[in-house]
Design an enzyme around this catalytic site. Structure first.
Site, PDB file in Angstrom:
ATOM      1  N   HIS A  93     -10.549  50.396  -0.626  1.00 20.56           N
ATOM      2  CA  HIS A  93     -11.909  50.931  -0.507  1.00 20.56           C
ATOM      3  C   HIS A  93     -11.982  52.190   0.349  1.00 20.56           C
ATOM      4  O   HIS A  93     -13.070  52.754   0.518  1.00 20.56           O
ATOM      5  CB  HIS A  93     -12.849  49.882   0.085  1.00 20.56           C
ATOM      6  CG  HIS A  93     -13.269  48.843  -0.900  1.00 20.56           C
ATOM      7  ND1 HIS A  93     -12.945  47.520  -0.772  1.00 20.56           N
ATOM      8  CD2 HIS A  93     -13.957  48.941  -2.062  1.00 20.56           C
ATOM      9  CE1 HIS A  93     -13.436  46.838  -1.799  1.00 20.56           C
ATOM     10  NE2 HIS A  93     -14.053  47.680  -2.596  1.00 20.56           N
ATOM     11  N   TYR A 148     -19.343  61.853  -4.991  1.00 23.26           N
ATOM     12  CA  TYR A 148     -18.355  60.786  -5.150  1.00 23.26           C
ATOM     13  C   TYR A 148     -18.408  60.190  -6.552  1.00 23.26           C
ATOM     14  O   TYR A 148     -17.381  59.890  -7.152  1.00 23.26           O
ATOM     15  CB  TYR A 148     -18.607  59.693  -4.105  1.00 23.26           C
ATOM     16  CG  TYR A 148     -17.731  58.486  -4.282  1.00 23.26           C
ATOM     17  CD1 TYR A 148     -16.352  58.562  -4.036  1.00 23.26           C
ATOM     18  CD2 TYR A 148     -18.268  57.275  -4.702  1.00 23.26           C
ATOM     19  CE1 TYR A 148     -15.545  57.459  -4.209  1.00 23.26           C
ATOM     20  CE2 TYR A 148     -17.460  56.165  -4.873  1.00 23.26           C
ATOM     21  CZ  TYR A 148     -16.109  56.250  -4.622  1.00 23.26           C
ATOM     22  OH  TYR A 148     -15.309  55.159  -4.798  1.00 23.26           O
ATOM     23  N   GLU A 192     -21.401  48.824 -13.971  1.00 20.52           N
ATOM     24  CA  GLU A 192     -20.390  47.776 -13.830  1.00 20.52           C
ATOM     25  C   GLU A 192     -21.080  46.506 -13.354  1.00 20.52           C
ATOM     26  O   GLU A 192     -21.679  46.481 -12.275  1.00 20.52           O
ATOM     27  CB  GLU A 192     -19.324  48.189 -12.814  1.00 20.52           C
ATOM     28  CG  GLU A 192     -18.475  49.330 -13.308  1.00 20.52           C
ATOM     29  CD  GLU A 192     -17.479  49.823 -12.254  1.00 20.52           C
ATOM     30  OE1 GLU A 192     -16.632  50.647 -12.622  1.00 20.52           O
ATOM     31  OE2 GLU A 192     -17.562  49.383 -11.079  1.00 20.52           O
ATOM     32  N   ARG A 214     -22.441  41.430  -8.427  1.00 16.88           N
ATOM     33  CA  ARG A 214     -23.171  42.594  -7.940  1.00 16.88           C
ATOM     34  C   ARG A 214     -23.041  43.689  -8.985  1.00 16.88           C
ATOM     35  O   ARG A 214     -22.273  43.565  -9.932  1.00 16.88           O
ATOM     36  CB  ARG A 214     -22.629  43.069  -6.593  1.00 16.88           C
ATOM     37  CG  ARG A 214     -21.225  43.626  -6.673  1.00 16.88           C
ATOM     38  CD  ARG A 214     -20.725  44.097  -5.321  1.00 16.88           C
ATOM     39  NE  ARG A 214     -21.419  45.281  -4.852  1.00 16.88           N
ATOM     40  CZ  ARG A 214     -20.970  46.523  -5.042  1.00 16.88           C
ATOM     41  NH1 ARG A 214     -19.833  46.742  -5.679  1.00 16.88           N
ATOM     42  NH2 ARG A 214     -21.646  47.558  -4.575  1.00 16.88           N
ATOM     43  N   ASN A 263     -22.402  47.895  -9.803  1.00 13.25           N
ATOM     44  CA  ASN A 263     -22.077  49.247  -9.367  1.00 13.25           C
ATOM     45  C   ASN A 263     -22.411  50.154 -10.543  1.00 13.25           C
ATOM     46  O   ASN A 263     -22.613  49.673 -11.656  1.00 13.25           O
ATOM     47  CB  ASN A 263     -20.614  49.361  -8.954  1.00 13.25           C
ATOM     48  CG  ASN A 263     -20.401  50.585  -8.063  1.00 13.25           C
ATOM     49  OD1 ASN A 263     -21.333  51.295  -7.719  1.00 13.25           O
ATOM     50  ND2 ASN A 263     -19.156  50.821  -7.713  1.00 13.25           N
TER      51      ASN A 263
END
Lengths: 358, 320
Positions: A204, A327, A276, A234, A236
């Site tokens: 990470h 990013y 995702e 979760r 992303n």
């Protein structure tokens, strides 16, 4: 051998449910029903959060209906994966001590698919003598559970060639998690070959801003407590030009320049929100943790067919901190995106929650 | 977490092993297979002891690959708070009970070249499932097992019969002791050490290994402590607004649960960290009994593990 993926699509197969489409070349990927898409924003702004919730079956007709979602893109995605693996076998790797975890994940997937999609998958078990039938891919395999010599691939690669989503398997030791097996053919620009063997904080390390907020320390602490029988999930998200499943650093020269092809005329069709749906499972025999990174793509044209999503996506993209837009790789096209999306934002308030009709 | 899925089981068998230890077998009530698990895992057994809810962790000792049932062995503690006495006196075949899914805080490092196991007394139980797992995969192990005397050496016969070259037994009553320095000095590189037993034994084994230069990542131990009895004390739950009295034989976590507040937990033995709670104020003294907080954190007094730790000498206020 049964896994050579030379399918002859016919409208009659499975009542025409599975789409014959591509994620490369002519890019014929489409969503028949955009409202099925797992739109990731539950409010009008976005910042990193651990944002983890129990992974329990959810609303009918959405990507959350079953533990593992098998959708209209299944056969096409598996065909694309087979092509990527043929060109670069290092996209799927498993360190030697991870074989038991591979069996765990094979069992998890076969049990879930046979239970939730009996029309397509079946699993017969007599002790360790197993027979697995995957009708969409034309597979009928009899093998011995926990005996890798009875499958055409190792257990992890075998089941991954039949499962949507990239997966990584994390070994737990020394108070952290180690990415010791994985497959990456539908990834948002990260490399399994580079990351394999790294621990949680190492892989990470490139993520901006989240370290300062202590997010990874808290997320790791949470994951080490993950219990068998209680998976979590979760979201992303990022942006991708053209419906490319395989956006790998290894092949950046092939797809990176596509970012420069977006114009005001084609952005609705070419620009895709890439979501995702990440889920995490504690595996029983190995005590490893399986991480499923399931990629969904929807074009801006498809997203704005849901008025709430069109308004909200405009606000999120417009207000995202610059570091995050950089990013996520879309700082270059952000002005164009914001301008185009603004047509679909009349300033009306949006309801909270993800779903189209909430 | 406290709200996760549980396993509904029926007691299939109760077998006295010796004067102190009884084995219990659980099978799924609906006849289905139970989840597979990994060697070294434990389950939390829920007991309804005549109105008092008890949740005690016990290592699973059966073969992790055998999903037809789970087995645990419980050592009777006549001076304890009552969980083991309940298991021994009241649990009978046919009874319906509830178990947590298996949790492993003492897992085998799958990269190890060899597993060196050191067990004291009832600390043998996690090794039974680990040895069953290694026997399936051909993993190398060596077990040193100390008990008071042969009559109290649970499963020694079985282990020695199955693995005559790999199991060494020692008896306290005969003055026998593991020649630890010698055992540790003979291990090949890549060996991982696992120790489970009384507190003093764990400290001796780990301390000796550290002094001999064993890498800390290769040392593994497990000790579940039962919540100790103590003086009653008062606790204020700031988040839920309750004020409670914690009884002498009750843990802080049990008192919180009895008040109807759903608090997180996992191992209930001071090992896993799940129940960690912020201390807002403590007028007296915190009595830390856990293995989770570092000595520095314990000294700071800003956190408490309610499953095993207590307070004395004044009101405690916690964020729950």
């Amino acid at each position: 051998m049964s896994l050579d993926y030379k399918f002859a699509f016919s409208p009659d197969h499975f009542d025409g449910f599975f789409r014959d489409e591509t994620f490369r070349g002519d890019f014929t990927y489409r969503n028949t029903d955009p409202r099925r898409f797992p739109f990731p924003f539950d409010r009008d702004d976005y910042m990193y959060a651990v944002n983890i919730e129990p992974h329990v079956p959810g609303r009918k007709g959405t990507a959350f209906e079953h533990l593992l979602d098998v959708d209209e893109h299944y056969i096409a995605e598996m065909t694309d994966r087979a092509k990527v693996l043929a060109e670069d076998p290092l996209r799927c790797q498993s360190l030697p001590h991870m074989e038991l975890a591979g069996w765990d994940v094979l069992e998890l997937i076969m049990e879930a698919k046979a239970r939730d999609y009996p029309q397509w998958f079946s699993l017969e078990r007599d002790g360790n003598r197993w027979r697995w039938i995957n009708r969409p891919l034309g597979i009928d395999e009899s093998f011995t559970f926990l005996d890798a010599s009875t499958l055409p691939y190792g257990p992890f690669e075998y089941i991954m060639r039949q499962t949507q989503g990239d997966w990584t398997l994390q070994d737990e030791r020394e108070g952290t998690l180690w990415m010791d097996a994985g497959i990456a053919t539908s990834q948002a620009d990260w490399s399994l070959d580079f990351d394999i063997g790294m621990n949680f904080h190492e892989w990470h390390a490139p993520v901006p801003m989240a370290h300062e907020k202590g997010i990874f320390d808290r997320a790791l602490k949470f994951l080490l407590k993950l219990q068998h029988g209680a998976p979590v999930r979760r979201f992303n998200w990022t942006m991708t030009v053209n419906p490319l499943l395989d956006t790998a650093p290894e092949t950046y020269p092939k797809w990176g320049t596509m970012k420069t092809s977006v114009t005001p005329e084609n952005i609705g069709r070419k620009q895709h929100l890439r979501v995702e749906l990440q889920s995490l499972y504690r595996l029983p025999r190995s005590n490893a943790i399986a991480f499923d990174i399931r990629c969904y793509l929807a074009s801006f044209d498809e997203i704005v067919t849901v008025p709430k999503w069109g308004r909200r996506l405009h606000r999120v993209v417009r207000d995202l901190p610059e570091e995050l837009a950089t990013y996520k790789g879309f700082i270059r096209n952000r002005p164009l995106m914001v301008e185009w999306l603004s047509q679909y934002d009349d300033g009306a308030p949006t309801s909270s929650g993800w779903f189209a009709d909430d | 977490m406290s709200g996760v899925a549980k396993l509904a089981v029926r007691v299939a068998d109760v077998v006295p092993v010796n004067d102190l230890v009884t084995r219990f077998r659980f099978e799924a009530r609906d006849g289905s297979l139970l989840p597979a698990f990994s060697g070294g895992a434990h389950t939390v057994v829920e007991m309804d002891d005549h109105g008092t809810r008890r949740l005690n962790p016990y290592s699973l000792m059966s073969d992790p690959g055998d999903r037809s049932g789970y087995e645990i062995s419980v050592r009777r503690d006549d001076a304890g708070r009552g969980g083991s006495l309940f298991m021994h006196r009241h649990v009978r075949p046919g009874m319906e009970m509830v178990l947590s899914h298996p949790v492993n805080l003492f897992g085998l490092d799958s990269r190890a070249r060899k597993y060196l196991m050191i067990a004291g007394g009832i600390g043998i139980t996690p090794f039974l499932s680990q040895i069953a797992q290694l026997s399936r995969t051909g993993g190398r192990f060596e077990l040193h097992y100390a008990a008071r005397n042969p009559a109290l050496g649970s499963y020694m016969d079985r282990l020695q019969a199955a693995h005559p070259d790999r199991v060494q037994c020692y008896f306290d009553d005969d003055g026998q002791q593991i020649d630890l320095a010698r055992v540790l000095s003979r291990q090949p590189i890549g060996t991982h050490l696992y120790v489970c037993g009384p507190k003093g034994m764990i400290a001796w084994v780990l301390g000796t290994a550290e002094r001999m230069g064993w890498p800390p990542q290769s040392l593994h131990s497990e000790e579940f402590i039962a919540p100790p009895v103590g003086q009653p004390f008062t606790v204020e739950l700031a988040a839920s607004g309750h004020t409670l009295n914690v009884g002498a034989a009750q843990s802080l976590l049990e008192a919180i649960e009895a008040s109807g507040v759903d608090a997180p937990y996992l191992c209930r033995g001071g090992a896993c960290g799940q129940c960690e709670t912020k201390v807002i104020r403590c007028d007296g003294q915190l009595l830390h009994n856990d293995h989770w907080l570092t000595p520095e954190e314990q000294a700071e007094g800003r956190k408490i593990m309610p499953c095993v730790s207590r307070a004395a000498g004044g009101t405690l206020v916690i964020d729950r």
